[in-house]
Design a protein around this motif. Structure first.
Motif, PDB file in Angstrom:
ATOM      1  N   ALA A   1      80.441 -15.322  45.876  1.00  0.00           N
ATOM      2  CA  ALA A   1      81.558 -15.281  44.633  1.00  0.00           C
ATOM      3  C   ALA A   1      82.198 -13.854  44.500  1.00  0.00           C
ATOM      4  CB  ALA A   1      80.791 -16.039  43.543  1.00  0.00           C
ATOM      5  N   VAL A   2      83.462 -13.777  44.399  1.00  0.00           N
ATOM      6  CA  VAL A   2      84.058 -12.628  43.810  1.00  0.00           C
ATOM      7  C   VAL A   2      83.835 -12.455  42.335  1.00  0.00           C
ATOM      8  CG1 VAL A   2      86.384 -11.395  43.860  1.00  0.00           C
ATOM      9  CG2 VAL A   2      85.621 -12.723  45.790  1.00  0.00           C
ATOM     10  N   THR A   3      82.936 -11.410  42.032  1.00  0.00           N
ATOM     11  CA  THR A   3      82.520 -11.174  40.723  1.00  0.00           C
ATOM     12  C   THR A   3      83.284  -9.916  40.020  1.00  0.00           C
ATOM     13  OG1 THR A   3      80.764 -10.100  41.403  1.00  0.00           O
ATOM     14  CG2 THR A   3      80.757 -12.502  40.900  1.00  0.00           C
ATOM     15  N   LYS A   4      84.101  -9.088  41.060  1.00  0.00           N
ATOM     16  CA  LYS A   4      84.557  -7.942  40.608  1.00  0.00           C
ATOM     17  C   LYS A   4      86.016  -7.562  41.312  1.00  0.00           C
ATOM     18  CE  LYS A   4      80.037  -5.222  40.840  1.00  0.00           C
ATOM     19  NZ  LYS A   4      79.273  -6.087  41.743  1.00  0.00           N
ATOM     20  N   PRO A   5      86.892  -6.758  40.427  1.00  0.00           N
ATOM     21  CA  PRO A   5      88.376  -6.691  40.778  1.00  0.00           C
ATOM     22  C   PRO A   5      88.410  -5.895  41.951  1.00  0.00           C
ATOM     23  CG  PRO A   5      87.931  -5.685  38.635  1.00  0.00           C
ATOM     24  CD  PRO A   5      86.551  -6.232  38.976  1.00  0.00           C
ATOM     25  N   VAL A   6      89.524  -5.990  42.671  1.00  0.00           N
ATOM     26  CA  VAL A   6      89.912  -5.071  43.562  1.00  0.00           C
ATOM     27  C   VAL A   6      89.889  -3.627  43.212  1.00  0.00           C
ATOM     28  CG1 VAL A   6      91.489  -4.067  45.295  1.00  0.00           C
ATOM     29  CG2 VAL A   6      91.105  -6.739  44.961  1.00  0.00           C
ATOM     30  N   GLY A   7      89.293  -2.701  43.574  1.00  0.00           N
ATOM     31  CA  GLY A   7      89.121  -1.403  43.414  1.00  0.00           C
ATOM     32  C   GLY A   7      88.231  -0.969  42.441  1.00  0.00           C
ATOM     33  N   TRP A   8      87.293  -1.908  41.785  1.00  0.00           N
ATOM     34  CA  TRP A   8      86.208  -1.697  40.996  1.00  0.00           C
ATOM     35  C   TRP A   8      85.195  -0.263  41.427  1.00  0.00           C
ATOM     36  CZ3 TRP A   8      80.836  -1.556  41.009  1.00  0.00           C
ATOM     37  CH2 TRP A   8      80.135  -1.522  39.625  1.00  0.00           C
ATOM     38  N   SER A   9      84.762  -0.382  42.684  1.00  0.00           N
ATOM     39  CA  SER A   9      83.760   0.846  42.953  1.00  0.00           C
ATOM     40  C   SER A   9      84.613   2.109  43.192  1.00  0.00           C
ATOM     41  CB  SER A   9      83.541   0.612  44.684  1.00  0.00           C
ATOM     42  OG  SER A   9      82.665  -0.197  44.359  1.00  0.00           O
ATOM     43  N   ARG A  10      85.949   2.232  43.386  1.00  0.00           N
ATOM     44  CA  ARG A  10      86.905   3.435  43.178  1.00  0.00           C
ATOM     45  C   ARG A  10      86.743   3.728  41.868  1.00  0.00           C
ATOM     46  NH1 ARG A  10      88.967   5.627  46.968  1.00  0.00           N
ATOM     47  NH2 ARG A  10      90.728   7.378  46.675  1.00  0.00           N
ATOM     48  N   LYS A  11      87.192   2.986  40.840  1.00  0.00           N
ATOM     49  CA  LYS A  11      87.411   3.456  39.370  1.00  0.00           C
ATOM     50  C   LYS A  11      85.842   3.877  39.016  1.00  0.00           C
ATOM     51  CE  LYS A  11      91.262   0.247  38.702  1.00  0.00           C
ATOM     52  NZ  LYS A  11      91.822  -0.909  37.967  1.00  0.00           N
TER      53      LYS A  11
END
Length: 341
Positions: free
Chosen positions: A176-186
Motif C-alpha cells: 500500500a502507498v502510505t506516504k506522499p510523493v517526495g516524503w523522503s526528500r522533505k
C-alpha cells in the motif's frame, strides 16, 4: 616420522602445512583481479529486452531483468557487484519483496513509472537514481503508455560471498502507498521537520530519489570548473542522512567529460562498473582500448590502470557504481597515479 608422512597425516586430518604450497613470490605482492575488463553493447541489450518481453508474462515482470554477466565469473558483472537492465511494460508491475541485498535503479528510458519503497512512491524519469536500501519493501509499477527501462545495480555477489542473504515476498502482490510523493526528500533534506525520524543505526539509509533535473543543473553550475584530473567533473550521490556513501556497500557516481577532455591514468583497490548515459568516449584499461557510446556498459577491475577521454564535440556522461564503501570500511583502500609524460 618423515616430512612426507607428516604431510599425509595432516591431509587426512583436513589440515595443511603451508610449506607444501609452492612459493613463487619474491616477497612483493599486489592485487590481481580474477576477471578482465569487459564491455557490453547497449544495442544488444535493448534488443534482448524486447525479445524477452515476448516470453516473460506480465505477472512475471520482475523477472524481465537481463544481467550483465562477466564471462570470467560464475556470478555478477564484477566479483562484488552486478548491473543489469530491466523492462516493465505499460500496465505491468513487479511484485513487492525485500532482500538483504542493497540495490539502486538508474532510469534510462520511459515515463510514468514509479518504484514504491517502504510505502513511498518514487517517480522514475530518465537519469533519475533511486535507492532501495537493504531489507526495504519495494515494488515497481508502470502507469505510463510506453515501456520503462532502468538499470538495476546491487551488491549481490558480495553478499553471496559472505553467505548472508535473506529475502521475503510481501504478503500481497503490491504494498500500500502510505506516504506522499517526495516524503523522503522533505524528511531527509538539509532542512527537515523536527519530527523527522532519527536513524537507529550508523548503517541506516533511507530510500531516496536523486532527480536527473537537479543533477543536470549541478553539472551546468560547475561545467567551467577545472574538474578532477582523472575523472572530469565528478559527482557522488551522497546519503542524505549523513552525507556519506550512497549505500553502506556501494557508491553511485556520475561524471561529465567535456569535449576534448582527457583524464590521467590511475588505479585503485575498488572496482567500478560504468554505464554511458550520454555521449561517447574511450576508456583505456591497462593496454586495452574500449570505445563506448550511449547505453554501453563496461567494468574496470580492481587495481587496473585506467583513463577516460572524450574526443567528441559533445559532453559525455558516465554513471557508475563501485564497491569503495566496503573497501574503505575494511581498511583496504589504496590508490596510485601515473605521472604525466
Amino acid at each position: 616420522m618423515s616430512l612426507e608422512e607428516l604431510n599425509q597425516k595432516l591431509k587426512e586430518q583436513n589440515l595443511i602445512g603451508y610449506w607444501t604450497i609452492p612459493n613463487t613470490s619474491t616477497g612483493f605482492r599486489e592485487p590481481e583481479a580474477s576477471f578482465k575488463p569487459f564491455l557490453w553493447k547497449w544495442q544488444e541489450i535493448r534488443t534482448a529486452l524486447d525479445q524477452a518481453a515476448q516470453f516473460i508474462r506480465p505477472e512475471e515482470a520482475f523477472r524481465r531483468f537481463i544481467g550483465y554477466q562477466h564471462p570470467d565469473l560464475k556470478l555478477g558483472t564484477a566479483h562484488t557487484l552486478l548491473l543489469g537492465a530491466q523492462m516493465v511494460r505499460p500496465g505491468e508491475f513487479a511484485p513487492a519483496h525485500r532482500h538483504t541485498m542493497g540495490a539502486i535503479r538508474f532510469v534510462v528510458e520511459g515515463q510514468g513509472a514509479a518504484t514504491v519503497v517502504e510505502g513511498e512512491p518514487l517517480p522514475m524519469e530518465p537519469g533519475d537514481l533511486i535507492t532501495t536500501p537493504s531489507w526495504s519493501w519495494h515494488d515497481h509499477v508502470n502507469s505510463g503508455d510506453a515501456p520503462m527501462i532502468w538499470l538495476d545495480g546491487a551488491d549481490g555477489p558480495m553478499l553471496h560471498f559472505y553467505q548472508a542473504g535473506f529475502a521475503n515476498p510481501f504478503h500481497a502482490q503490491r504494498q500500500a502507498v502510505t506516504k506522499p510523493v517526495g516524503w523522503s526528500r522533505k524528511t531527509y533534506s538539509v532542512l527537515r521537520p523536527q519530527s523527522a525520524p532519527m536513524p537507529d543505526s550508523a548503517k541506516f539509509r533511507p530510500p531516496y530519489r536523486y532527480p536527473w533535473k537537479e543533477t543536470e543543473k549541478t553539472f551546468e553550475s560547475i561545467a567551467e570548473a577545472p574538474g578532477d584530473p582523472f575523472d572530469g567533473v565528478l559527482l557522488r550521490y551522497a546519503d542524505p542522512q549523513s552525507g556519506g556513501s550512497t549505500l553502506p556497500t556501494m557508491n553511485c557516481e556520475v561524471q561529465m567529460f567535456r569535449p576534448g577532455e582527457k583524464g590521467r591514468a590511475h588505479r585503485h583497490t575498488y572496482t567500478v562498473v560504468y554505464h554511458a548515459f550520454r555521449g561517447s568516449g574511450t576508456t583505456w584499461i591497462g593496454h586495452q582500448k574500449f570505445d563506448w557510446e550511449q547505453g554501453d556498459a563496461f567494468v574496470v577491475p580492481v587495481w587496473s590502470w585506467h583513463a577516460h577521454e572524450n574526443n567528441s564535440r559533445e559532453p559525455a556522461i558516465l554513471f557508475s557504481i563501485n564497491d569503495r564503501p566496503a573497501i574503505d570500511a575494511l581498511g583496504f583502500f589504496r590508490e596510485e597515479t601515473k605521472e604525466e609524460v
